[in-house]
Scaffold this motif. Structure first.
Motif, PDB file in Angstrom:
ATOM      1  N   UNK A 362     -17.860 -36.381 -90.967  1.00 17.90           N
ATOM      2  CA  UNK A 362     -16.774 -36.932 -90.147  1.00 17.90           C
ATOM      3  C   UNK A 362     -15.972 -35.803 -89.496  1.00 17.90           C
ATOM      4  N   UNK A 363     -15.759 -34.718 -90.246  1.00 11.64           N
ATOM      5  CA  UNK A 363     -15.055 -33.569 -89.685  1.00 11.64           C
ATOM      6  C   UNK A 363     -15.807 -32.971 -88.508  1.00 11.64           C
ATOM      7  N   UNK A 364     -17.123 -32.880 -88.630  1.00 11.71           N
ATOM      8  CA  UNK A 364     -17.949 -32.360 -87.529  1.00 11.71           C
ATOM      9  C   UNK A 364     -17.835 -33.250 -86.294  1.00 11.71           C
ATOM     10  N   UNK A 365     -17.896 -34.566 -86.509  1.00 12.98           N
ATOM     11  CA  UNK A 365     -17.790 -35.497 -85.380  1.00 12.98           C
ATOM     12  C   UNK A 365     -16.440 -35.360 -84.676  1.00 12.98           C
ATOM     13  N   UNK A 366     -15.368 -35.210 -85.467  1.00 10.37           N
ATOM     14  CA  UNK A 366     -14.047 -35.043 -84.871  1.00 10.37           C
ATOM     15  C   UNK A 366     -13.953 -33.731 -84.100  1.00 10.37           C
ATOM     16  N   UNK A 367     -14.534 -32.692 -84.656  1.00 14.61           N
ATOM     17  CA  UNK A 367     -14.525 -31.391 -83.970  1.00 14.61           C
ATOM     18  C   UNK A 367     -15.287 -31.449 -82.650  1.00 14.61           C
ATOM     19  N   UNK A 368     -16.289 -32.317 -82.579  1.00 23.20           N
ATOM     20  CA  UNK A 368     -17.093 -32.447 -81.361  1.00 23.20           C
ATOM     21  C   UNK A 368     -16.453 -33.387 -80.334  1.00 23.20           C
ATOM     22  N   UNK A 369     -15.276 -33.895 -80.667  1.00 24.98           N
ATOM     23  CA  UNK A 369     -14.561 -34.725 -79.712  1.00 24.98           C
ATOM     24  C   UNK A 369     -14.838 -36.211 -79.825  1.00 24.98           C
ATOM     25  N   UNK A 370     -15.515 -36.630 -80.887  1.00 26.92           N
ATOM     26  CA  UNK A 370     -15.763 -38.062 -81.096  1.00 26.92           C
ATOM     27  C   UNK A 370     -14.441 -38.764 -81.357  1.00 26.92           C
ATOM     28  N   UNK A 371     -14.202 -39.879 -80.707  1.00 19.70           N
ATOM     29  CA  UNK A 371     -12.924 -40.581 -80.845  1.00 19.70           C
ATOM     30  C   UNK A 371     -12.913 -41.463 -82.086  1.00 19.70           C
ATOM     31  N   UNK A 372     -11.701 -41.860 -82.469  1.00 22.41           N
ATOM     32  CA  UNK A 372     -11.546 -42.767 -83.616  1.00 22.41           C
ATOM     33  C   UNK A 372     -12.268 -44.083 -83.352  1.00 22.41           C
ATOM     34  N   UNK A 373     -12.169 -44.591 -82.133  1.00 25.31           N
ATOM     35  CA  UNK A 373     -12.830 -45.857 -81.801  1.00 25.31           C
ATOM     36  C   UNK A 373     -14.342 -45.739 -81.932  1.00 25.31           C
ATOM     37  N   UNK A 374     -14.893 -44.626 -81.482  1.00 24.31           N
ATOM     38  CA  UNK A 374     -16.335 -44.415 -81.598  1.00 24.31           C
ATOM     39  C   UNK A 374     -16.764 -44.323 -83.060  1.00 24.31           C
ATOM     40  N   UNK A 375     -15.977 -43.623 -83.863  1.00 23.99           N
ATOM     41  CA  UNK A 375     -16.289 -43.522 -85.294  1.00 23.99           C
ATOM     42  C   UNK A 375     -16.190 -44.895 -85.945  1.00 23.99           C
ATOM     43  N   UNK A 376     -15.149 -45.656 -85.581  1.00 23.19           N
ATOM     44  CA  UNK A 376     -14.993 -46.998 -86.139  1.00 23.19           C
ATOM     45  C   UNK A 376     -16.157 -47.902 -85.793  1.00 23.19           C
ATOM     46  N   UNK A 377     -16.575 -47.894 -84.513  1.00 16.41           N
ATOM     47  CA  UNK A 377     -17.725 -48.692 -84.088  1.00 16.41           C
ATOM     48  C   UNK A 377     -18.992 -48.268 -84.822  1.00 16.41           C
ATOM     49  N   UNK A 378     -19.231 -46.964 -84.888  1.00 14.96           N
ATOM     50  CA  UNK A 378     -20.447 -46.466 -85.536  1.00 14.96           C
ATOM     51  C   UNK A 378     -20.509 -46.839 -87.002  1.00 14.96           C
ATOM     52  N   UNK A 379     -19.389 -46.663 -87.707  1.00 21.52           N
ATOM     53  CA  UNK A 379     -19.358 -47.001 -89.136  1.00 21.52           C
ATOM     54  C   UNK A 379     -19.508 -48.501 -89.352  1.00 21.52           C
ATOM     55  N   UNK A 380     -18.866 -49.309 -88.484  1.00 25.03           N
ATOM     56  CA  UNK A 380     -18.981 -50.766 -88.602  1.00 25.03           C
ATOM     57  C   UNK A 380     -20.414 -51.218 -88.376  1.00 25.03           C
ATOM     58  N   UNK A 381     -21.081 -50.605 -87.398  1.00 29.43           N
ATOM     59  CA  UNK A 381     -22.479 -50.963 -87.127  1.00 29.43           C
ATOM     60  C   UNK A 381     -23.372 -50.606 -88.306  1.00 29.43           C
ATOM     61  N   UNK A 382     -23.171 -49.411 -88.875  1.00 31.66           N
ATOM     62  CA  UNK A 382     -23.989 -48.988 -90.024  1.00 31.66           C
ATOM     63  C   UNK A 382     -23.766 -49.906 -91.215  1.00 31.66           C
ATOM     64  N   UNK A 383     -22.500 -50.234 -91.487  1.00 30.03           N
ATOM     65  CA  UNK A 383     -22.207 -51.113 -92.618  1.00 30.03           C
ATOM     66  C   UNK A 383     -22.679 -52.537 -92.359  1.00 30.03           C
ATOM     67  N   UNK A 384     -22.687 -52.949 -91.086  1.00 35.97           N
ATOM     68  CA  UNK A 384     -23.218 -54.270 -90.754  1.00 35.97           C
ATOM     69  C   UNK A 384     -24.698 -54.376 -91.078  1.00 35.97           C
ATOM     70  N   UNK A 385     -25.461 -53.344 -90.746  1.00 36.88           N
ATOM     71  CA  UNK A 385     -26.891 -53.316 -91.068  1.00 36.88           C
ATOM     72  C   UNK A 385     -27.107 -53.308 -92.572  1.00 36.88           C
TER      73      UNK A 385
END
Length: 403
Positions: A362-385
């Motif tokens: 998660x720290x790497x993603x934030x350092x690369x400029x990934x937004x909170x919304x993108x992280x939220x969507x990605x985590x929700x999709x993974x947990x949905x699967x």
């Protein structure tokens, strides 16, 4: 509440033992260690990434030790095993408090993670799962209440001590609270919780053969994705929660108030989750316990403004309250209780690995400029699967793994 009152009236001793271990496991939990991180960084001139690396490697080493020795809860007497774990946690806390070299910090972190997050929690949840059957859910829920209780007590204690003494003294004094656990441990009838039938300890060869068998069976691949995914996402999000709050524009006092709501909901669903587990079975609840967390992550990603924090934390509290109960109980239901410690050690190792990897990813993603919304969507999709995959549990037959 009457259900819990009647249950505690008959089983106060065993459940109090489980609660004690989860409460004092806090010395090896991330929330407690994080209280002293700023002082450790300052004294040893660690960067955040370097210390994060120390912490991740120490956690991974501890998880492998847990896998190697976790089966002992199935065959060893509980009293000496518990005392050894307490002494490991105490010695590691004191070593961290006395640390004058980075190597001492690293060794102390391994001991803290192994003794606290590892063995103290492992013994508590394994024994509750094994000793209780009809009331397993209630036993696990009350035992697990040690976690939020410690989260309320120890930050206040540590904060008060840090206002008077340096971090070394504050940590050692706080660690001395572990000595209090020996008073009830001496009086509790732990022998009643031991495995009473004659049972040889699993040999190294047989143990690894059993682990190999576990990972080739369908139940493992139904149960392990939610265990890994939940621990990974919740650790990663909470590790950077103030970074996320800042990006979303949430005032910290508002977020703190919402977090109090999270704590209340978590406590309520610790209790309610235990009753539901006993009434319906953990196997029936298992496909649903992550759904509130998925909704909370979607709220984090979609809803604008301060209300997103409230919705996210309240829904997360529902899943946080039920997760430890459902996952511990479902292992006992599917694999039986003869080797519950050995099976849990494998699941615990994977869970601990996920908590080590989460801050790095998660720290790497934030350092690369990934937004909170993108992280939220990605985590929700993974947990949905993962949740969809969890419904495969309905196809599994209830089984007892042979000794």
């Amino acid at each position: 509440m009457r259900t819990y009152y009647l249950f505690l009236k008959e089983n106060a001793g065993p459940v109090f033992f489980g609660w004690l271990l989860t409460f004092f496991s806090s010395f090896g939990q991330t929330f407690f260690i994080s209280l002293f991180v700023p002082f450790i960084l300052d004294q040893f001139h660690f960067s955040k990434s370097v210390f994060g690396g120390y912490y991740a490697v120490a956690t991974i080493i501890a998880s492998f030790f847990l896998l190697q020795f976790g089966h002992r809860v199935d065959s060893r007497p509980l009293r000496p095993l518990t005392i050894q774990t307490i002494l490991l946690l105490l010695a590691s806390s004191i070593m961290l408090g006395l640390a004058i070299h980075p190597a001492m910090v690293f060794i102390a972190l391994v001991g803290l993670r192994l003794g606290g997050q590892g063995f103290m929690s492992h013994i508590s949840l394994s024994v509750m799962s094994r000793y209780f059957s009809a009331d397993r859910g209630k036993a696990l829920s009350i035992s697990a209440m040690g976690y939020p209780a410690a989260e309320m007590v120890f930050p206040l204690v540590a904060g008060l001590l840090l206002s008077y003494w340096n971090w070394h003294v504050a940590l050692i004094i706080t660690a001395s609270f572990l000595l209090l656990i020996f008073i009830p441990i001496r009086k509790l009838n732990l022998e009643a919780l031991d495995v009473h039938e004659e049972k040889e300890e699993v040999s190294g060869k047989a143990k690894w053969a059993y682990f190999k068998q576990l990972v080739t069976e369908k139940p493992f691949w139904v149960l392990i994705p939610p265990v890994f995914a939940y621990s990974f996402v919740v650790t990663g999000i909470f590790f950077f929660q103030y970074v996320l709050a800042n990006e979303k524009g949430w005032p910290l006092e508002w977020y703190a108030m919402c977090f109090s709501g999270y704590a209340v909901v978590r406590l309520l669903f610790l209790l309610y989750g235990g009753i539901l587990t006993d009434k319906l079975s953990a196997s029936k609840l298992f496909p649903y316990y992550l759904m509130p967390f998925v909704l909370g992550l979607l709220a984090l990603a979609i809803i604008p403004g301060k209300i997103a924090a409230l919705v996210f934390l309240l829904f997360t509290g529902v899943s946080a309250g039920t997760s430890s109960i459902v996952t511990s109980a479902v292992i006992a239901e599917l694999y039986g209780t003869d080797r519950v410690g050995q099976v849990r050690s494998l699941f615990s190792m994977i869970m601990v690995l996920s908590t080590a990897l989460a801050p790095v990813v998660i720290g790497f993603l934030l350092d690369q400029g990934t937004t909170v919304s993108q992280i939220g969507f990605g985590c929700a999709a993974a947990l949905g699967l993962v949740t969809i995959n969890s419904f495969r549990i309905r196809l599994l037959k209830r089984q007892q793994v042979p000794v």
